[in-house]
Design a protein around this motif. Structure first.
Motif: not given
Length: 352
Positions: A102-108
């Motif tokens: 989980g954690g922060t979504s990686d969008l870059v």
């Protein structure tokens, strides 16, 4: 000129999670209090409403961009084109690449850029970008592809819907049993025949509906975890969908200029079996008609709700003959329809 789907593909993850595997979960109310019901009862009621008996999860080493590329590769192969000839790659999703813990979504970079990289496409003129539009994202991507093709900006567009919702569910939320992972894709090209997209309708409602689906911390208030999980107001979404989706479907039919009696199949986003049945019943009710037998292929029982992947996945399974009770033939009119976070709705009428 119309836009025609010339190739389809999907990826269904290998990991199967059956309902009984949730028997030991501690399901809580929004305030952290106990439900007061045993899990067997909770699951029994869940199945009665949603129809979901099991769902699919990706493996730990996989991510959303991986399964998106798998589905995309299958669509390219099915279309029989050179991948270097693609003009656009459009990837619909909502959470990006999320690590197994989980954690922060990686969008870059964007998932579309990652997919282009994974497909080893060298052509810089192949433009890759993402669509974040809730569960209707894949249908919106198809609408955009249609616009590119009709305007002459593109001749080959790959539209993928992929999501790994297993990475963003709160294990203390009973709604976590709804969500699953998967990917579906379609390759669109120009067509001068009668085949292709006939009409569409799209709408966004942003009054109180805006936050019917949202992110929030776990219902377990004892946890120090700051992770934000997917949450929703199920009853409000149900009422919204029954009110707005049939109207959107009717608008698409009117834009297409097609008689409702010619509609053979409805490929609808699948989050709740009872809700989908009610939507389709109300849709046909707008024409004072009964729902035709076998008009709505359902995969939710075994695959759960994979968000943007559900519509292209069910289309692929039917097209490839993997749902023998459902067949589509050249000339048949079908519909794609969806509702999701935003709140957004859309529908496309398409001739096979």
């Amino acid at each position: 000129m119309k836009s025609k789907i010339t190739g389809v593909g999907s990826y269904i993850p290998d990991v199967v999670r059956k309902n009984e595997e949730f028997m030991n979960h501690e399901f809580l109310n929004t305030d952290g209090s106990s439900f007061g019901s045993d899990n067997a009862t909770i699951i029994e009621k869940f199945v009665a409403i949603t129809g979901i008996e099991e769902r699919r999860y990706i493996q730990e080493h996989q991510n959303t961009s991986d399964i998106a590329s798998f589905a995309g590769a299958k669509a390219i192969e099915d279309a029989g084109i050179d991948k270097e000839d693609l003009d656009f790659i459009i990837v619909a999703h909502n959470y990006g690449d999320v690590k197994p813990d989980g954690g922060t979504s990686d969008l870059v970079p964007s998932l579309a850029s990652r997919v282009k990289n994974k497909l080893e496409i060298k052509n810089p003129a192949c433009v890759a970008y993402d669509v974040l539009f809730g569960c209707p994202g894949w249908i919106l991507g198809v609408t955009q592809a249609d616009s590119f093709i009709k305007s002459g900006l593109a001749k080959k567009v790959l539209v993928i819907g992929a999501e790994a919702l297993s990475r963003v569910v709160d294990p203390h939320d009973r709604d976590s049993m709804i969500y699953s992972d998967g990917a579906g894709a379609a390759l669109l090209e120009p067509s001068n025949s009668g085949q292709g997209i006939l009409g569409q309708a799209t709408a966004t409602y942003t009054e109180e509906e805006t936050y019917f689906i949202f992110n929030e911390k776990s219902y377990n208030q004892q946890l120090e975890d700051k992770t934000q999980y997917i949450k929703m107001y199920g009853r409000r979404i149900y009422n919204f969908a029954l009110s707005k989706v049939p109207e959107g479907m009717k608008a698409a039919m009117e834009n297409a200029g097609v008689d409702i009696k010619d509609l053979k199949k409805i490929f609808i986003h699948q989050a709740n079996e009872k809700m989908d049945e009610a939507i389709v019943q109300r849709f046909y009710g707008l024409y004072d008609m009964e729902v035709p037998t076998d008009v709505m292929p359902m995969i939710i029982h075994k695959l759960g709700n994979s968000s943007v992947a559900t519509v292209p996945t069910v289309m692929d399974l039917v097209a490839k003959g993997k749902m023998p009770q459902h067949q589509i033939n050249d000339g048949d009119v079908v519909m794609f329809a969806s509702v999701g976070a935003g709140m957004n709705i859309n529908a496309i009428v398409y001739r096979i």
